[in-house]
Design a protein around this motif. Structure first.
Motif, PDB file in Angstrom:
ATOM      1  N   ASP A  87      40.599  -8.706  25.051  1.00 44.06           N
ATOM      2  CA  ASP A  87      39.322  -8.903  24.386  1.00 44.06           C
ATOM      3  C   ASP A  87      38.708  -7.583  24.927  1.00 44.06           C
ATOM      4  OD1 ASP A  87      36.903  -9.484  23.778  1.00 44.06           O
ATOM      5  OD2 ASP A  87      36.562 -11.122  24.871  1.00 44.06           O
ATOM      6  N   ARG A  88      38.872  -6.740  24.004  1.00 45.19           N
ATOM      7  CA  ARG A  88      38.022  -5.190  24.429  1.00 45.19           C
ATOM      8  C   ARG A  88      36.576  -5.343  24.491  1.00 45.19           C
ATOM      9  NH1 ARG A  88      42.650  -3.376  26.676  1.00 45.19           N
ATOM     10  NH2 ARG A  88      44.070  -3.212  25.246  1.00 45.19           N
ATOM     11  N   ARG A  89      36.031  -6.310  23.628  1.00 43.57           N
ATOM     12  CA  ARG A  89      34.444  -6.547  23.706  1.00 43.57           C
ATOM     13  C   ARG A  89      34.311  -7.042  25.060  1.00 43.57           C
ATOM     14  NH1 ARG A  89      32.249  -8.644  17.880  1.00 43.57           N
ATOM     15  NH2 ARG A  89      33.168  -6.749  16.557  1.00 43.57           N
ATOM     16  N   GLU A  91      35.982  -6.737  27.711  1.00 42.85           N
ATOM     17  CA  GLU A  91      35.963  -5.740  28.846  1.00 42.85           C
ATOM     18  C   GLU A  91      34.876  -4.892  28.903  1.00 42.85           C
ATOM     19  OE1 GLU A  91      39.846  -4.130  28.001  1.00 42.85           O
ATOM     20  OE2 GLU A  91      40.947  -5.798  28.569  1.00 42.85           O
ATOM     21  N   GLU A  92      34.506  -4.273  27.781  1.00 41.50           N
ATOM     22  CA  GLU A  92      33.309  -3.218  27.706  1.00 41.50           C
ATOM     23  C   GLU A  92      31.987  -4.212  28.096  1.00 41.50           C
ATOM     24  OE1 GLU A  92      33.554  -0.193  27.338  1.00 41.50           O
ATOM     25  OE2 GLU A  92      35.717  -0.434  27.072  1.00 41.50           O
ATOM     26  N   ALA A  93      31.871  -5.315  27.665  1.00 39.67           N
ATOM     27  CA  ALA A  93      30.909  -6.094  28.119  1.00 39.67           C
ATOM     28  C   ALA A  93      30.864  -6.197  29.771  1.00 39.67           C
ATOM     29  CB  ALA A  93      30.648  -7.562  27.789  1.00 39.67           C
ATOM     30  N   LYS A  95      32.247  -4.226  31.896  1.00 38.29           N
ATOM     31  CA  LYS A  95      31.835  -2.976  32.590  1.00 38.29           C
ATOM     32  C   LYS A  95      30.316  -2.772  32.477  1.00 38.29           C
ATOM     33  CE  LYS A  95      36.164  -0.732  31.347  1.00 38.29           C
ATOM     34  NZ  LYS A  95      36.956   0.255  30.560  1.00 38.29           N
ATOM     35  N   ALA A  96      29.565  -3.060  31.425  1.00 38.40           N
ATOM     36  CA  ALA A  96      28.026  -2.906  31.184  1.00 38.40           C
ATOM     37  C   ALA A  96      27.543  -3.581  32.347  1.00 38.40           C
ATOM     38  CB  ALA A  96      27.680  -3.285  29.774  1.00 38.40           C
ATOM     39  N   ARG A  97      28.100  -4.581  32.891  1.00 37.09           N
ATOM     40  CA  ARG A  97      27.442  -5.436  33.879  1.00 37.09           C
ATOM     41  C   ARG A  97      27.777  -4.663  35.424  1.00 37.09           C
ATOM     42  NH1 ARG A  97      27.986 -11.849  32.965  1.00 37.09           N
ATOM     43  NH2 ARG A  97      26.463 -11.566  34.744  1.00 37.09           N
ATOM     44  N   LEU A 101      37.185  -2.839  35.914  1.00 36.56           N
ATOM     45  CA  LEU A 101      38.169  -3.762  35.235  1.00 36.56           C
ATOM     46  C   LEU A 101      39.439  -3.504  36.033  1.00 36.56           C
ATOM     47  CD1 LEU A 101      38.934  -5.089  32.670  1.00 36.56           C
ATOM     48  CD2 LEU A 101      39.637  -2.696  31.531  1.00 36.56           C
ATOM     49  N   GLU A 104      42.602  -0.625  35.763  1.00 31.93           N
ATOM     50  CA  GLU A 104      42.162   0.777  35.601  1.00 31.93           C
ATOM     51  C   GLU A 104      41.893   1.216  37.089  1.00 31.93           C
ATOM     52  OE1 GLU A 104      39.872   0.399  31.217  1.00 31.93           O
ATOM     53  OE2 GLU A 104      38.595   0.720  33.140  1.00 31.93           O
TER      54      GLU A 104
END
Length: 275
Positions: A87-89, A91-93, A95-97, A101, A104
């Motif tokens: 779920d790329r979205r 994962e990005e969400a 990271k935004a918090r 990840l 990585e």
């Protein structure tokens, strides 16, 4: 006079005292819910759907490896943000918090990778089973806990406290045929029930002894967990053999340790924290 059910909670165990005098069977109610009558077990995402509407608490069990890794992260003072698989979205969400990840950095889904993770770390942890189920369970409105063999009794005790006499659902994650952490497949195959999650769920149900009536599925899991050599079973089961063959025997050893942890991962605002 009907059955009088008295629950007594102590650290590391749940006990019940039952007065069975009288011919009529009755159920004690508190706050509109039956006390001590329902501990259910169903597998995978379908289990979340089946039990989410009826249970006050759902306990997700993914022994190899999401819930074991979560226990170790929280035991070191960290937190885990479950992310659905691929779920790329999501994962990005995460990271935004402010989450790191998994994959990585030096920390991954493998339990042995997080044994020395620094306190305060927020780890975004994707997995095809446990993390995905935690995210799905969060949409049901229940309290969501992540349990494994390591923290079975601690999780059971907290689940009983949170449920407060209402039904508890235990969800062994299982696996999906054709999906593992090494594949890039995005379509999940059919459910593959697995020994390690059956035993992890059973250990949690066994620690709830006295809370209430067990479904047949929950009772069977508890009996199995009490009767078998857990460390041997995890080493010899399909998932364990696959990990050992891949050079990850220490992950299996870490996952097979029963009741050595007091951490209780509870999902709060999308993050598993020790509570």
């Amino acid at each position: 006079m009907g059955h009088e059910v008295v629950l007594q909670f102590e650290t590391g165990m749940v006990r019940a005292k039952v007065n069975t005098h009288g011919a009529e069977s009755a159920i004690t109610f508190r706050r509109g819910h039956a006390v001590g009558v329902d501990i259910r077990l169903e597998w995978g995402p379908e289990g979340v759907t089946a039990l989410g509407a009826d249970c006050a608490v759902l306990v997700v069990v993914d022994v190899l490896s999401f819930c074991t890794t979560t226990d170790l992260v929280l035991g070191n003072g960290g937190r885990v943000l479950p992310v659905r698989w691929h779920d790329r979205r999501g994962e990005e969400a995460a990271k935004a918090r402010g989450a790191i990840l998994a994959g990585e950095s030096e920390w991954t889904l493998r339990p042995s990778s997080v044994t020395e993770i620094p306190s305060g770390t927020l780890l975004a942890l994707p997995s095809p089973n446990g993390a995905t189920l935690c995210d799905a369970a969060a949409t049901t409105g229940t309290e969501v806990l992540a349990g494994c063999l390591r923290n079975a009794t601690a999780v059971a005790t907290r689940a009983a406290e949170l449920a407060d006499g209402r039904p508890i659902g235990v969800i062994p994650a299982g696996e999906r045929w054709g999906i593992d952490i090494r594949t890039e497949a995005k379509t999940f195959g059919p459910l593959r029930p697995c020994v390690e999650d059956q035993l992890g769920a059973g250990a949690i149900v066994a620690a709830l002894e006295g809370y209430g009536r067990l479904s047949a599925e929950a009772s069977l899991a508890a009996v199995a967990a009490k009767a078998i050599d857990i460390a041997e079973a995890l080493t010899e089961c399909s998932s364990g053999r696959e990990l050992v063959a891949a050079g990850h025997a220490n992950d299996v050893r870490l996952a097979a340790k029963l009741d050595i942890s007091g951490t209780v991962p509870v999902l709060r605002n999308g993050i598993l924290e020790d509570s």
